[in-house]
Motif scaffolding. Sequence first.
Motif, PDB file in Angstrom:
ATOM      1  N   ARG B 217       4.610  10.990 -16.263  1.00 28.05           N
ATOM      2  CA  ARG B 217       5.301  11.998 -16.686  1.00 28.05           C
ATOM      3  C   ARG B 217       6.626  11.993 -16.478  1.00 28.05           C
ATOM      4  NH1 ARG B 217       3.963  18.479 -16.444  1.00 28.05           N
ATOM      5  NH2 ARG B 217       6.128  18.531 -17.447  1.00 28.05           N
ATOM      6  N   GLU B 218       6.821  10.992 -14.540  1.00 29.45           N
ATOM      7  CA  GLU B 218       7.831  11.179 -14.470  1.00 29.45           C
ATOM      8  C   GLU B 218       8.652   9.860 -14.071  1.00 29.45           C
ATOM      9  OE1 GLU B 218       6.473  11.153 -10.113  1.00 29.45           O
ATOM     10  OE2 GLU B 218       6.354  13.381 -10.463  1.00 29.45           O
ATOM     11  N   HIS B 219       7.837   8.904 -14.440  1.00 31.25           N
ATOM     12  CA  HIS B 219       8.737   7.265 -15.514  1.00 31.25           C
ATOM     13  C   HIS B 219       8.476   7.351 -16.729  1.00 31.25           C
ATOM     14  CE1 HIS B 219       6.661   6.457 -10.953  1.00 31.25           C
ATOM     15  NE2 HIS B 219       7.568   5.356 -11.363  1.00 31.25           N
ATOM     16  N   LEU B 220       8.406   8.186 -17.257  1.00 30.54           N
ATOM     17  CA  LEU B 220       8.672   7.735 -18.764  1.00 30.54           C
ATOM     18  C   LEU B 220       9.915   8.364 -19.239  1.00 30.54           C
ATOM     19  CD1 LEU B 220       6.079   9.015 -20.998  1.00 30.54           C
ATOM     20  CD2 LEU B 220       6.433   6.907 -20.894  1.00 30.54           C
ATOM     21  N   GLU B 221      10.524   9.429 -18.446  1.00 21.11           N
ATOM     22  CA  GLU B 221      12.409   9.768 -18.547  1.00 21.11           C
ATOM     23  C   GLU B 221      12.816   9.267 -17.835  1.00 21.11           C
ATOM     24  OE1 GLU B 221      11.099  13.884 -15.787  1.00 21.11           O
ATOM     25  OE2 GLU B 221      10.951  15.199 -17.258  1.00 21.11           O
ATOM     26  N   LEU B 222      12.763   8.798 -16.872  1.00 13.43           N
ATOM     27  CA  LEU B 222      13.333   7.655 -16.123  1.00 13.43           C
ATOM     28  C   LEU B 222      14.106   6.672 -17.017  1.00 13.43           C
ATOM     29  CD1 LEU B 222      11.449   6.308 -13.425  1.00 13.43           C
ATOM     30  CD2 LEU B 222      13.654   7.888 -13.539  1.00 13.43           C
ATOM     31  N   GLU B 223      13.303   5.502 -18.551  1.00 10.25           N
ATOM     32  CA  GLU B 223      13.735   4.763 -19.517  1.00 10.25           C
ATOM     33  C   GLU B 223      13.810   3.992 -18.813  1.00 10.25           C
ATOM     34  OE1 GLU B 223      16.037   6.176 -22.407  1.00 10.25           O
ATOM     35  OE2 GLU B 223      15.118   8.783 -22.697  1.00 10.25           O
ATOM     36  N   GLN B 224      12.973   3.236 -18.335  1.00  6.17           N
ATOM     37  CA  GLN B 224      13.020   1.967 -17.372  1.00  6.17           C
ATOM     38  C   GLN B 224      12.451   1.349 -18.790  1.00  6.17           C
ATOM     39  OE1 GLN B 224       9.588   2.778 -14.600  1.00  6.17           O
ATOM     40  NE2 GLN B 224      10.992   2.107 -13.009  1.00  6.17           N
ATOM     41  N   PRO B 225      12.265  -0.192 -18.655  1.00  4.63           N
ATOM     42  CA  PRO B 225      11.968  -1.006 -19.575  1.00  4.63           C
ATOM     43  C   PRO B 225      10.430  -1.404 -19.218  1.00  4.63           C
ATOM     44  CG  PRO B 225      13.233  -2.502 -17.563  1.00  4.63           C
ATOM     45  CD  PRO B 225      13.316  -1.404 -17.020  1.00  4.63           C
ATOM     46  N   ARG B 226       9.809  -1.615 -20.086  1.00  2.83           N
ATOM     47  CA  ARG B 226       8.761  -1.540 -21.305  1.00  2.83           C
ATOM     48  C   ARG B 226       7.626  -1.637 -19.885  1.00  2.83           C
ATOM     49  NH1 ARG B 226       4.123  -2.612 -24.421  1.00  2.83           N
ATOM     50  NH2 ARG B 226       3.424  -0.890 -24.443  1.00  2.83           N
ATOM     51  N   GLU B 227       7.722  -3.749 -19.274  1.00  4.62           N
ATOM     52  CA  GLU B 227       7.025  -4.320 -19.152  1.00  4.62           C
ATOM     53  C   GLU B 227       7.041  -3.753 -17.819  1.00  4.62           C
ATOM     54  OE1 GLU B 227       9.638  -7.062 -20.919  1.00  4.62           O
ATOM     55  OE2 GLU B 227       8.497  -5.095 -22.154  1.00  4.62           O
ATOM     56  N   ARG B 228       8.453  -3.318 -17.041  1.00  7.70           N
ATOM     57  CA  ARG B 228       7.909  -2.408 -15.608  1.00  7.70           C
ATOM     58  C   ARG B 228       7.220  -1.606 -15.267  1.00  7.70           C
ATOM     59  NH1 ARG B 228      12.871  -1.190 -12.695  1.00  7.70           N
ATOM     60  NH2 ARG B 228      11.613  -0.292 -10.650  1.00  7.70           N
ATOM     61  N   LEU B 229       7.606  -0.421 -16.555  1.00  5.73           N
ATOM     62  CA  LEU B 229       6.508   0.845 -16.546  1.00  5.73           C
ATOM     63  C   LEU B 229       4.787   0.662 -16.490  1.00  5.73           C
ATOM     64  CD1 LEU B 229       6.314   3.946 -16.628  1.00  5.73           C
ATOM     65  CD2 LEU B 229       6.384   3.353 -19.030  1.00  5.73           C
ATOM     66  N   VAL B 230       4.799  -0.735 -17.995  1.00  2.19           N
ATOM     67  CA  VAL B 230       3.668  -1.417 -17.153  1.00  2.19           C
ATOM     68  C   VAL B 230       2.957  -2.144 -16.356  1.00  2.19           C
ATOM     69  CG1 VAL B 230       1.970  -3.041 -18.330  1.00  2.19           C
ATOM     70  CG2 VAL B 230       3.253  -1.892 -19.989  1.00  2.19           C
ATOM     71  N   ALA B 231       3.658  -2.636 -14.989  1.00  2.00           N
ATOM     72  CA  ALA B 231       3.596  -3.513 -14.170  1.00  2.00           C
ATOM     73  C   ALA B 231       3.197  -2.320 -13.316  1.00  2.00           C
ATOM     74  CB  ALA B 231       4.074  -4.133 -14.458  1.00  2.00           C
ATOM     75  N   GLU B 232       3.760  -1.265 -13.118  1.00  2.13           N
ATOM     76  CA  GLU B 232       3.985  -0.646 -11.765  1.00  2.13           C
ATOM     77  C   GLU B 232       3.053   0.726 -12.513  1.00  2.13           C
ATOM     78  OE1 GLU B 232       7.610   1.938 -11.176  1.00  2.13           O
ATOM     79  OE2 GLU B 232       9.462  -0.106 -11.227  1.00  2.13           O
ATOM     80  N   ALA B 233       2.902   0.742 -13.493  1.00  2.00           N
ATOM     81  CA  ALA B 233       1.377   1.152 -14.439  1.00  2.00           C
ATOM     82  C   ALA B 233       0.492   1.076 -13.496  1.00  2.00           C
ATOM     83  CB  ALA B 233       1.713   1.899 -15.625  1.00  2.00           C
ATOM     84  N   GLU B 234      -0.446  -0.171 -13.925  1.00  2.00           N
ATOM     85  CA  GLU B 234      -0.869  -1.122 -13.336  1.00  2.00           C
ATOM     86  C   GLU B 234      -1.601  -1.361 -12.299  1.00  2.00           C
ATOM     87  OE1 GLU B 234      -3.224  -2.017 -15.388  1.00  2.00           O
ATOM     88  OE2 GLU B 234      -4.693  -2.804 -13.835  1.00  2.00           O
ATOM     89  N   THR B 235      -0.472  -0.646 -11.195  1.00  2.00           N
ATOM     90  CA  THR B 235       0.177  -0.928  -9.639  1.00  2.00           C
ATOM     91  C   THR B 235      -1.181   0.648  -8.923  1.00  2.00           C
ATOM     92  OG1 THR B 235       1.238  -2.640  -9.928  1.00  2.00           O
ATOM     93  CG2 THR B 235       0.808  -1.224  -7.756  1.00  2.00           C
ATOM     94  N   LYS B 236      -0.040   1.685  -9.614  1.00  2.00           N
ATOM     95  CA  LYS B 236      -0.798   3.240  -9.626  1.00  2.00           C
ATOM     96  C   LYS B 236      -2.863   3.466  -9.641  1.00  2.00           C
ATOM     97  CE  LYS B 236       0.503   6.980  -7.821  1.00  2.00           C
ATOM     98  NZ  LYS B 236       0.985   7.209  -6.597  1.00  2.00           N
ATOM     99  N   TRP B 237      -2.883   2.752 -11.125  1.00  2.00           N
ATOM    100  CA  TRP B 237      -3.904   2.511 -11.327  1.00  2.00           C
ATOM    101  C   TRP B 237      -5.060   2.270 -10.380  1.00  2.00           C
ATOM    102  CZ3 TRP B 237      -5.909   5.089 -16.457  1.00  2.00           C
ATOM    103  CH2 TRP B 237      -6.498   4.889 -16.735  1.00  2.00           C
ATOM    104  N   ARG B 238      -4.272   1.238  -9.728  1.00  2.00           N
ATOM    105  CA  ARG B 238      -6.017   0.371  -9.275  1.00  2.00           C
ATOM    106  C   ARG B 238      -5.132   0.886  -7.748  1.00  2.00           C
ATOM    107  NH1 ARG B 238      -8.018  -3.267 -11.369  1.00  2.00           N
ATOM    108  NH2 ARG B 238      -7.031  -4.674 -12.925  1.00  2.00           N
TER     109      ARG B 238
END
Lengths: 219, 428
Positions: B217-238
């Motif tokens: 929810r928070e990161h979608l609002e930031l409108e970052q580049p998609r690759e960055r979001l995926v990478a950060e989400a993956e880190t959080k996921w782990r």
Amino acid sequence: MIEFDEKERRMVLKLVYYGPALSGKTTNLLQLHDLLTRQGRGELMVLDTSGDRTIYFDLLPFFLTAPSGLKIKVKVYTVPGQVCHDATRKAVLQRADGVVFVADSNRAEAGSNVTSFDNLERNLSLVGLDIDSIPLVIQFNKRDLPAAVPEEEIRTTWDPTGIPVVLASALNGVGVSETFAVLAGLVYDRIDARFALAATHGLTRERFIAQLTSLKEEP
Amino acid sequence: MSADTLHFVVGEEKKVRELLLDADVIPLLKGALAAGASCARVTGDDGEELWGACAPAGRGELIRTLPLLLEGEPVAHLELFGAPEGRERLEPLASLLIVALDTVLRNSLKRVLTTEIHTSVVNSSHEELVAMNAELTKSEARYRELAENLELRVKERTAELRRTQAHLLQQERMAAVGQLAAGVAHEINNPLGFITSNLHTLQKYVARFCAMLQFYREHLELEQPRERLVAEAETKWRELKLPHVMADVGDLMAQSLAGAERVSRIVADLKGFSHVDESGDSVVDLNQELERTLTLLSHQLAGRAEIVKELQPLPEIKCQGQLPGQIFLNLIQNALTHAGASPRITLSSCFDGERIRISIADNGPGIPSALRGQIFDPFFTTLPVGSGTGMGLAVVWEAVLKLQGTVAVADAPGGGADFIITIPAGRN
Ligand SMILES: Nc1nc2c(ncn2[C@@H]2O[C@H](COP(=O)(O)OP(=O)(O)O)[C@@H](O)[C@H]2O)c(=O)[nH]1
Ligand SMILES: [Mg+2]
């Protein structure tokens, strides 16, 4: 008779000290235990639960061997005198070979003596024993008490019945082994008539009584 | 006639074997070994060994023989063996041991006599009043008044005895149910325990799911580049160990549901067993009642007793629903108590067209024929005084009677007791 095993050559007899509560039945056994030689008697087992009143009964066993090898064990029991223990009294009386009735000479106890004797009479018949033929001795105990009923009075009452009376002061060891000897003689006569103790086993009346009542030698 | 009502004669000769238990003697003999003897044994008057304990190293030399007296008669001998050098120490040990044995024997004799007296008193006090009454009625003319009084007393006394007996029966039923309740409580606690712990774990897992959702929810609002979001989400996921959590969550749920089902099944069994929901008579299948009883006892039985079932189809009978369970529960618990270390209980049922016959057999020591007449009596027990009220089989007797049936005990094949219940059926 508790047991007669011809093969094992063993006979077990039962004698019972009966009477009202606190008349001195246990004291009689305690004294017999102390007066008689160690040889030929076992230990006294007192099954009491509280205080000086015998709740169940006491047991003192004696042993003797006839010349034939017949082993005779005589188990002497007391019964609880309290009215409420009637069932126990009957269980102890069952198959008895002889009874000592311990009466209390204290005049105040005359009523308890009568009640207890009536009770003996009834219980004997309930367990199938005949009061007229079972060996029975009356002991008037506590002769040392100042309030003791006079001997004359006792004789007038009991002599007509033919039941032998022995005067005693069990607490002082007086009349205790005498009572036991009188009963032993009567029991002998009865057993001899049925089992020919003298003829078959060579056991005379004198020897039977002597073996049961041999006193300790004074040290 | 009253002589017959007293079953017990004070003074009957007792054998040393009847008075001393292995559990009384063996520990004492073993104690002697521990204290340095090489062998300690008790022999009967025919020289045969009654009890013995020997060290593996061998018997050594006979140090002392001492007689064991019962009511003043030698009925057995204690023999103590050991190394001759130890004689000085072993002789007092022998004396000590004989005193101990003597004390145990004497107490045991007292206990037996006291118990027997108790039993005969309980048996006779009522009969005594009845007998007294009968006697007095005979000489009615003389004793009419007294007899009337006595009759009243006998009646009162009979009523009183009945009340006590009813009360004790009720207590015994409660005791059986109490034991059962303890077992069932354990059965329920078990699944309840892991359901609770699973819920705690699930609570933590849910918190992690929420954290992950919050992150999106928070990161979608930031409108970052998609690759960055995926990478950060993956880190959080782990970081939140979600791969492991996802794998575990299904198991946890399935386990918890199975546990909850188990609890509701137990409750249903308990309801079925107690027939709480029914009023009046119900129609029951005795096989089913047997199975229900076994289910409820499963905690007491599992891993401890072997159950053999030989059940044939039975017609249904109409009766007060809780009676069969009461019968089976008491008999099975009785078998468990008496069947020793590895109980095997064989349950069989059959129907001969008229009667249902159910047998509950164990591999215990069995019931001597002399005792068979008494075991269903209230107060009768073979256990030491104080460990039971002796009413269990009386409960069975009473319940069977209400089913208009009979219960008897026979020898099970290969030893053991076989309780056989016969109940009329088939007449609708
Ligand atoms: N004065 C007196 N007291 C006695 C005599 N014999 C026994 N007693 C006492 O009477 C009481 C009851 O005696 P016990 O033998 O226990 O009576 P039991 O109930 O018949 O066994 C005890 O306090 C004894 O000491 C006796 O000969 N004289
Ligand atoms: Mg006494």
